[in-house]
Design an enzyme around this catalytic site. Structure first.
Site, PDB file in Angstrom:
ATOM      1  N   VAL A   1       1.358 -13.804 -28.306  1.00 58.88           N
ATOM      2  CA  VAL A   1       2.597 -14.573 -28.221  1.00 58.88           C
ATOM      3  C   VAL A   1       3.639 -13.834 -29.037  1.00 58.88           C
ATOM      4  CG1 VAL A   1       1.566 -16.838 -27.771  1.00 58.88           C
ATOM      5  CG2 VAL A   1       1.877 -16.075 -30.129  1.00 58.88           C
ATOM      6  N   SER A   2       4.914 -14.059 -28.717  1.00 58.44           N
ATOM      7  CA  SER A   2       5.979 -13.301 -29.357  1.00 58.44           C
ATOM      8  C   SER A   2       6.379 -13.831 -30.724  1.00 58.44           C
ATOM      9  CB  SER A   2       7.211 -13.264 -28.448  1.00 58.44           C
ATOM     10  OG  SER A   2       6.881 -12.623 -27.243  1.00 58.44           O
ATOM     11  N   THR A   3       6.279 -15.142 -30.923  1.00 59.20           N
ATOM     12  CA  THR A   3       6.693 -15.715 -32.202  1.00 59.20           C
ATOM     13  C   THR A   3       5.656 -16.724 -32.677  1.00 59.20           C
ATOM     14  OG1 THR A   3       7.890 -17.549 -31.203  1.00 59.20           O
ATOM     15  CG2 THR A   3       9.139 -15.515 -31.573  1.00 59.20           C
TER      16      THR A   3
ATOM     17  N   GLN B   1       5.422 -20.066 -30.900  1.00 59.22           N
ATOM     18  CA  GLN B   1       4.765 -20.179 -29.604  1.00 59.22           C
ATOM     19  C   GLN B   1       3.272 -20.427 -29.810  1.00 59.22           C
ATOM     20  OE1 GLN B   1       5.910 -16.436 -27.821  1.00 59.22           O
ATOM     21  NE2 GLN B   1       7.502 -17.427 -26.605  1.00 59.22           N
TER      22      GLN B   1
ATOM     23  N   THR C   1       3.410 -11.286 -32.309  1.00 59.04           N
ATOM     24  CA  THR C   1       4.319 -10.177 -32.621  1.00 59.04           C
ATOM     25  C   THR C   1       5.424 -10.111 -31.597  1.00 59.04           C
ATOM     26  OG1 THR C   1       4.423  -7.795 -33.002  1.00 59.04           O
ATOM     27  CG2 THR C   1       2.890  -8.535 -31.332  1.00 59.04           C
TER      28      THR C   1
END
Length: 197
Positions: free
Chosen positions: A9-11, A14, A38
């Site tokens: 996941v990006s953040t 999430q 990341t």
């Protein structure tokens, strides 16, 4: 031959639970799931979870992801990651995309990805070249900025004076904001210009 899961996941806000549930439903043991939280700016091999997965995976294992885009930040990154894994004898399977290189359809999908990635690379090169051409047309100069020869001569005179007072080359160069290598380069340039007259 193990099934290894990977989630990304990006953040931190999430949630990877949907991905994790899908992997467990597909038969992946929770202990064999590697995860990354990341941003998309890091390539797959720069992420800690992927690094651990690459150390853990062995020939014959299968890396399973929820969607193929979890493997990389761009099509090129996804393809590079798939090729890296396959080069080590590790299979890749994507649950929701139906990409499984063990099947003819999966191999077709990977070939299509490779073609699209090559197209993406060519577009990037074209955009960069067009940007450089446009910048040149508008007067932008590339490379090291030009230096006023009078300023160079003035600094060389200051360095020569400092050297005559016993300063080392490095100390004298530092007085005018140069490194010793820069000093030697400017001295050599000045000498070659003087000898050409």
């Amino acid at each position: 031959m193990r099934q290894i899961g990977y989630t990304r996941v990006s953040t931190a806000s999430q949630d990877a639970q949907l991905q994790l549930d899908a992997l467990i439903d597909a038969g992946v043991q929770k202990r064999d799931v590697f995860a990354d939280v990341t941003s998309g700016s890091k390539t797959a091999i720069e992420r800690p979870g992927m690094t651990k997965l690459l150390e853990y995976a062995e020939t014959g294992d299968t890396v399973i992801v929820w969607r193929i885009d979890r493997l990389g930040r761009s099509l090129i990154d996804v393809l590079n990651t798939v090729e890296l894994l396959r080069g080590r004898g590790v299979h890749v399977r994507s649950l929701s995309d139906g990409i499984d290189p063990a099947t003819s359809t999966g191999r077709l999908m990977l070939h299509m990805l490779a073609t699209l990635a090559e197209y993406e690379r060519e577009l990037i090169v074209e955009r960069v070249n067009a940007g450089i051409a446009a910048a040149r047309e508008s007067g932008t100069r590339f490379g090291r900025p030009r230096v006023n020869p009078a300023i160079i001569a003035e600094k060389l005179a200051l360095v020569a004076e400092a050297r005559s007072r016993g300063r080392t080359a490095a100390e004298a160069a530092a007085l005018v904001g140069w490194s010793r290598a820069t000093l030697y380069r400017h001295q050599a340039d000045a000498k070659s210009k003087a000898s050409s007259f």
